[in-house]
Design a protein around this motif. Structure first.
Motif, short mmCIF file in Angstrom:
data_model
loop_
_atom_site.label_atom_id
_atom_site.label_comp_id
_atom_site.label_asym_id
_atom_site.label_seq_id
_atom_site.Cartn_x
_atom_site.Cartn_y
_atom_site.Cartn_z
N ALA A 33 56.41 -30.93 -51.89
CA ALA A 33 55.96 -30.73 -50.51
C ALA A 33 56.84 -29.77 -49.72
N LEU A 34 58.02 -29.50 -50.23
CA LEU A 34 58.97 -28.66 -49.50
C LEU A 34 58.48 -27.22 -49.40
N ALA A 35 58.61 -26.65 -48.21
CA ALA A 35 58.24 -25.25 -47.99
C ALA A 35 59.02 -24.74 -46.78
N PRO A 36 59.40 -23.43 -46.82
CA PRO A 36 59.18 -22.47 -47.90
C PRO A 36 60.19 -22.64 -49.03
N LYS A 37 59.74 -22.29 -50.25
CA LYS A 37 60.60 -22.33 -51.44
C LYS A 37 60.34 -21.04 -52.23
N PRO A 38 61.36 -20.27 -52.52
CA PRO A 38 61.14 -18.98 -53.18
C PRO A 38 60.62 -19.11 -54.60
N GLY A 39 59.39 -18.63 -54.82
CA GLY A 39 58.81 -18.57 -56.15
C GLY A 39 58.24 -19.86 -56.67
N LEU A 40 58.40 -20.96 -55.96
CA LEU A 40 57.99 -22.27 -56.43
C LEU A 40 56.67 -22.70 -55.79
N VAL A 41 55.95 -23.57 -56.48
CA VAL A 41 54.68 -24.08 -55.97
C VAL A 41 54.94 -24.97 -54.76
N THR A 42 54.15 -24.77 -53.71
CA THR A 42 54.16 -25.62 -52.52
C THR A 42 52.72 -26.06 -52.24
N PRO A 43 52.51 -26.94 -51.26
CA PRO A 43 51.13 -27.29 -50.92
C PRO A 43 50.33 -26.12 -50.37
N PHE A 44 51.01 -25.02 -50.03
CA PHE A 44 50.34 -23.90 -49.36
C PHE A 44 50.12 -22.69 -50.25
N ASP A 45 50.84 -22.60 -51.36
CA ASP A 45 50.70 -21.44 -52.24
C ASP A 45 51.20 -21.76 -53.64
N GLY A 47 53.30 -19.82 -55.33
CA GLY A 47 54.57 -19.18 -55.61
C GLY A 47 54.38 -18.09 -56.65
N SER A 48 55.20 -18.08 -57.68
CA SER A 48 55.12 -17.07 -58.73
C SER A 48 54.28 -17.53 -59.92
N HIS A 49 53.50 -18.59 -59.74
CA HIS A 49 52.75 -19.19 -60.85
C HIS A 49 51.25 -18.91 -60.70
N HIS A 50 50.65 -18.41 -61.75
CA HIS A 50 49.21 -18.17 -61.73
C HIS A 50 48.44 -19.32 -62.36
N ASP A 51 49.14 -20.19 -63.09
CA ASP A 51 48.46 -21.22 -63.88
C ASP A 51 48.59 -22.62 -63.31
N MET A 52 49.17 -22.76 -62.13
CA MET A 52 49.33 -24.10 -61.54
C MET A 52 49.36 -24.01 -60.02
N ASP A 53 49.02 -25.13 -59.40
CA ASP A 53 49.11 -25.24 -57.95
C ASP A 53 49.53 -26.66 -57.60
N ALA A 54 49.50 -26.99 -56.32
CA ALA A 54 49.96 -28.32 -55.91
C ALA A 54 49.13 -29.42 -56.55
N GLY A 55 47.82 -29.18 -56.73
CA GLY A 55 46.97 -30.17 -57.37
C GLY A 55 47.41 -30.46 -58.80
N THR A 56 47.85 -29.44 -59.52
CA THR A 56 48.35 -29.63 -60.88
C THR A 56 49.55 -30.56 -60.87
N PHE A 57 50.45 -30.35 -59.92
CA PHE A 57 51.65 -31.19 -59.82
C PHE A 57 51.30 -32.62 -59.44
N LEU A 58 50.33 -32.79 -58.56
CA LEU A 58 49.96 -34.14 -58.15
C LEU A 58 49.34 -34.91 -59.31
N ARG A 59 48.52 -34.24 -60.12
CA ARG A 59 47.97 -34.91 -61.30
C ARG A 59 49.07 -35.31 -62.26
N SER A 60 50.07 -34.44 -62.39
CA SER A 60 51.21 -34.76 -63.25
C SER A 60 51.98 -35.96 -62.73
N LEU A 61 52.25 -35.99 -61.44
CA LEU A 61 52.98 -37.11 -60.86
C LEU A 61 52.24 -38.43 -61.05
N PHE A 62 50.92 -38.40 -60.92
CA PHE A 62 50.14 -39.62 -61.12
C PHE A 62 50.27 -40.09 -62.56
N ALA A 63 50.29 -39.15 -63.50
CA ALA A 63 50.41 -39.50 -64.91
C ALA A 63 51.79 -40.06 -65.24
#
Length: 285
Positions: A33-45, A47-63
């Motif tokens: 949830a932390l923002a801004p973070k250089p190059g890292l995924v946030t709830p708003f963007d 970052g430098s990742h084309h293959d993941m977003d905040a939703g990807t991380f939330l699914r991972s956390l649930f798992a």
């Protein structure tokens, strides 16, 4: 007549594995949830990742929600390292299933999992919560097993580690996480004690880590030049006052633009940030 004095034996409080598991997930969520973070995924963007977003991380956390409870139980019961390793392997499989093969939390499964188990071990032995630094040192009990555990030589992090001759999270763990004890925890404690909001304190700590960590994610994506560039940006930010400066968010967003342009992402530093937050929170009974 002499009074009969009854002595009531005090039982040692049981380790609250569920609490430790919740704190681990909450720490990872706070980092996301932390923002801004250089190059890292946030709830708003992304970052430098084309293959993941905040939703990807939330699914991972649930798992992963049951994994940290399981390693806490194992740590409290003085289970052998192989038990912790089996839990970690199962957690990684669950993560990859939830994210369609995207590695969101492999580093956290390793480091935060060990720290959760170590926290539970300290608590089970002493009957109370342990200081963050003590928990870090507790991980050293598994140093021989860490040295013997097999490595995935084909992973991006291990390839970068071998190519550039730097230490990885295994060496950090075996040494009792000196980067947490000497960099992240002092930075986070100082920022919070100085009155910074938690988000600002976490960003300050993240930049302290980026400034000095040989982050394997940065080495993988940008090589030695990318790592040194990222470290210089972090030092420039800190020298300008860091998150104590009134315009720190503008400065950090500008740095983040440079990270994205170079496709740099300090994922190793982000993992250590989540670990440091967990370690401080687990100190509170």
């Amino acid at each position: 007549m002499n009074a009969v004095v009854k002595r009531v034996a005090r039982s040692t409080p049981a380790v609250d594995s569920a609490r430790l598991g919740r704190l681990a997930i909450a720490s990872l969520h706070a980092e996301l949830a932390l923002a801004p973070k250089p190059g890292l995924v946030t709830p708003f963007d992304r970052g430098s990742h084309h293959d993941m977003d905040a939703g990807t991380f939330l699914r991972s956390l649930f798992a992963l929600r049951h994994y940290f409870i399981a390693v806490a139980d194992a740590g409290a019961g003085a289970a052998p390292f192989q038990t912790l390793r089996r839990h970690g392997i199962a957690a990684e499989i669950s993560m990859l299933h939830a994210t369609a093969g995207i590695n969101t939390h492999r580093g956290a499964i390793f480091s935060l999992g060990l720290l959760v188990a170590a926290s539970a071990a300290c608590w089970g032995r002493a009957g109370r919560v342990a200081a963050a630094e003590q928990v870090c040192q507790e991980v050293r009990r598994w140093a021989p097993e860490l040295a013997d555990a097999p490595l995935d030589a084909n992973s991006p992090g291990q390839r970068a580690r071998a190519r550039h001759g730097v230490q990885g999270v295994r060496e950090q763990a075996a040494a009792g996480y000196p980067l947490l004890r000497e960099v992240a925890l002092p930075a986070l404690r100082h920022a919070l004690a100085s009155g910074l909001p938690r988000e600002a304190a976490m960003c300050q700590t993240l930049m302290q880590l980026i400034a000095c960590v040989d982050d394997l994610n940065l080495l993988h994506r940008g090589g030695a030049d990318g790592l040194r560039w990222a470290q210089r940006q972090a030092r420039t930010f800190l020298d300008a006052g860091g998150t104590f400066a009134p315009d720190w968010q503008v400065h950090l967003r500008r740095i983040g633009d440079g990270f994205v342009m170079r496709r740099l992402s300090p994922g190793g530093s982000a993992d250590l940030l989540a670990c440091s937050l967990f370690l401080l929170q687990q100190e509170q009974a």
